[in-house]
Design a protein around this motif. Structure first.
Motif, mmCIF file in Angstrom:
data_model
loop_
_atom_site.group_PDB
_atom_site.id
_atom_site.type_symbol
_atom_site.label_atom_id
_atom_site.label_comp_id
_atom_site.label_asym_id
_atom_site.label_seq_id
_atom_site.Cartn_x
_atom_site.Cartn_y
_atom_site.Cartn_z
ATOM 1 N N THR A 19 -2.243 -8.804 -2.726
ATOM 2 C CA THR A 19 -2.798 -7.625 -2.289
ATOM 3 C C THR A 19 -3.990 -7.276 -3.237
ATOM 4 O O THR A 19 -3.904 -7.501 -4.233
ATOM 5 C CB THR A 19 -1.730 -6.358 -2.294
ATOM 6 O OG1 THR A 19 -1.052 -6.111 -3.642
ATOM 7 C CG2 THR A 19 -0.670 -6.588 -1.170
ATOM 8 N N PRO A 21 -5.954 -4.218 -5.424
ATOM 9 C CA PRO A 21 -5.785 -2.986 -5.699
ATOM 10 C C PRO A 21 -6.612 -1.937 -5.184
ATOM 11 O O PRO A 21 -6.264 -0.593 -5.019
ATOM 12 C CB PRO A 21 -5.903 -3.092 -7.302
ATOM 13 C CG PRO A 21 -6.665 -4.116 -7.489
ATOM 14 C CD PRO A 21 -6.516 -5.262 -6.390
ATOM 15 N N ASP A 22 -7.819 -2.201 -4.630
ATOM 16 C CA ASP A 22 -8.651 -1.296 -4.247
ATOM 17 C C ASP A 22 -9.015 -1.634 -2.583
ATOM 18 O O ASP A 22 -9.494 -2.499 -2.285
ATOM 19 C CB ASP A 22 -10.156 -1.595 -4.786
ATOM 20 C CG ASP A 22 -11.244 -0.567 -4.398
ATOM 21 O OD1 ASP A 22 -10.813 0.042 -3.615
ATOM 22 O OD2 ASP A 22 -12.297 -0.724 -4.969
ATOM 23 N N TYR A 193 -2.197 1.494 2.298
ATOM 24 C CA TYR A 193 -2.660 2.164 1.115
ATOM 25 C C TYR A 193 -2.610 3.703 1.086
ATOM 26 O O TYR A 193 -3.286 4.128 2.197
ATOM 27 C CB TYR A 193 -4.060 1.834 0.802
ATOM 28 C CG TYR A 193 -4.444 0.232 0.389
ATOM 29 C CD1 TYR A 193 -4.493 -0.060 -0.796
ATOM 30 C CD2 TYR A 193 -4.573 -0.681 1.253
ATOM 31 C CE1 TYR A 193 -4.939 -1.435 -1.372
ATOM 32 C CE2 TYR A 193 -4.916 -1.926 0.949
ATOM 33 C CZ TYR A 193 -4.957 -2.425 -0.373
ATOM 34 O OH TYR A 193 -5.166 -3.779 -0.751
ATOM 35 N N ARG A 200 -5.530 6.780 -8.108
ATOM 36 C CA ARG A 200 -5.099 5.450 -7.779
ATOM 37 C C ARG A 200 -4.650 5.505 -6.408
ATOM 38 O O ARG A 200 -4.619 6.150 -5.579
ATOM 39 C CB ARG A 200 -4.281 4.798 -8.917
ATOM 40 C CG ARG A 200 -5.019 4.867 -10.278
ATOM 41 C CD ARG A 200 -4.202 4.055 -11.328
ATOM 42 N NE ARG A 200 -2.911 5.110 -11.474
ATOM 43 C CZ ARG A 200 -1.877 4.824 -12.117
ATOM 44 N NH1 ARG A 200 -1.862 3.573 -12.945
ATOM 45 N NH2 ARG A 200 -0.811 5.425 -12.560
ATOM 46 N N TRP A 201 -4.299 4.077 -6.252
ATOM 47 C CA TRP A 201 -3.970 4.031 -4.804
ATOM 48 C C TRP A 201 -2.530 3.226 -4.820
ATOM 49 O O TRP A 201 -2.360 2.234 -5.571
ATOM 50 C CB TRP A 201 -4.625 2.807 -3.916
ATOM 51 C CG TRP A 201 -5.999 3.471 -3.457
ATOM 52 C CD1 TRP A 201 -7.298 3.533 -4.234
ATOM 53 C CD2 TRP A 201 -6.532 4.478 -2.194
ATOM 54 N NE1 TRP A 201 -8.248 4.287 -3.619
ATOM 55 C CE2 TRP A 201 -7.697 4.847 -2.465
ATOM 56 C CE3 TRP A 201 -5.614 4.798 -1.232
ATOM 57 C CZ2 TRP A 201 -8.378 5.579 -1.537
ATOM 58 C CZ3 TRP A 201 -6.318 5.615 -0.347
ATOM 59 C CH2 TRP A 201 -7.638 6.059 -0.369
ATOM 60 N N ASN A 202 -1.323 3.871 -4.099
ATOM 61 C CA ASN A 202 -0.088 3.245 -3.775
ATOM 62 C C ASN A 202 -0.353 2.299 -2.804
ATOM 63 O O ASN A 202 -0.902 2.545 -1.425
ATOM 64 C CB ASN A 202 0.780 4.225 -3.605
ATOM 65 C CG ASN A 202 1.060 5.306 -4.925
ATOM 66 O OD1 ASN A 202 1.130 4.672 -5.703
ATOM 67 N ND2 ASN A 202 1.415 6.528 -4.303
ATOM 68 N N VAL A 203 0.150 1.040 -2.906
ATOM 69 C CA VAL A 203 0.242 -0.075 -1.788
ATOM 70 C C VAL A 203 1.282 -0.348 -1.404
ATOM 71 O O VAL A 203 2.157 -0.817 -2.474
ATOM 72 C CB VAL A 203 -0.927 -1.136 -2.177
ATOM 73 C CG1 VAL A 203 -0.501 -1.708 -3.400
ATOM 74 C CG2 VAL A 203 -1.159 -2.172 -1.041
#
Length: 208
Positions: A19, A21-22, A193, A200-203
């Motif tokens: 995955t 992160p962005d 996401y 930030r992002w939770n994925v």
């Protein structure tokens, strides 16, 4: 795509089960380049003034690396709905690649310059459509609509068209992006996401 074999490796969002992160990096891989001249169709879903969901197909004008842009007329129902509740979701489908992207977020109007540049980049047909496609014309018969169209195009010739007064652009600032990919040799897969409070992002990977 009936009869075609689509493997998981062909359509997995980032490959090898990894995955990014962005999510915007992944979106940039899926969406066309800003100056490619490609304008995918997407389903725009808003909250109707009656409280029910409202959906219609619009063009993705551009992806600026973070926001998805689209344009319409200020007199349209979607403009009224976005004025009342500036939130929306868009769904972009690539059936030939067994992909789908759903973006949910907050909606803001773009600058006048951004709207003008988007209008200039559109085909001549879509530029004329922006001038003529109103409720009054919709109530006329097919022959009268064609006559109005012909009169407009004849009177303007090859002149460069300015955006009509009601031309307005919007951009969706995502809070959630869901990348779906399917395959004929494996289960479908969804990469979700969601924006966290710290920016930030939770994925998560979810069932398709």
């Amino acid at each position: 795509m009936v009869g075609d074999v689509v493997t998981e490796g062909d359509v997995d969002p980032v490959g090898a089960g990894s995955t990014l992160p962005d999510p915007f990096e992944l979106a940039a891989r899926w969406l066309p380049e800003p100056d490619s001249g490609t304008t995918p169709l997407m389903t725009l879903s808003t909250i109707g003034l009656d409280g029910y969901p409202a959906a219609r197909t619009v063009l993705l004008s551009r992806f600026d690396g973070r926001r998805l842009h689209f344009h319409t007329d200020r007199a349209s129902s979607k403009a009224a709905e976005l004025a009342a509740t500036p939130r929306a979701a868009v769904t972009i489908l690539w059936p030939e690649r067994s992909r789908q992207l759903v973006v949910t977020g907050d909606v803001t109007t773009v600058t006048g310059l951004e709207a003008r540049l988007a209008y200039t980049a559109r085909t001549r047909y879509l530029q004329v459509l922006a001038w003529l496609n109103d409720h009054e014309l919709a109530e006329l018969g097919p022959g009268e609509r064609r006559a109005r169209w012909a009169a407009f195009t004849q009177s303007h010739g090859d002149d460069e068209l300015e955006p009509p007064p009601g031309w307005v652009g919007y951009a969706i600032d995502p809070v959630r992006l869901a990348f779906w990919s399917g395959a004929t040799d494996a289960p479908s897969n969804r990469l979700l996401y969601e924006r966290a409070g710290d920016g930030r992002w939770n994925v998560r990977r979810r069932a398709g």
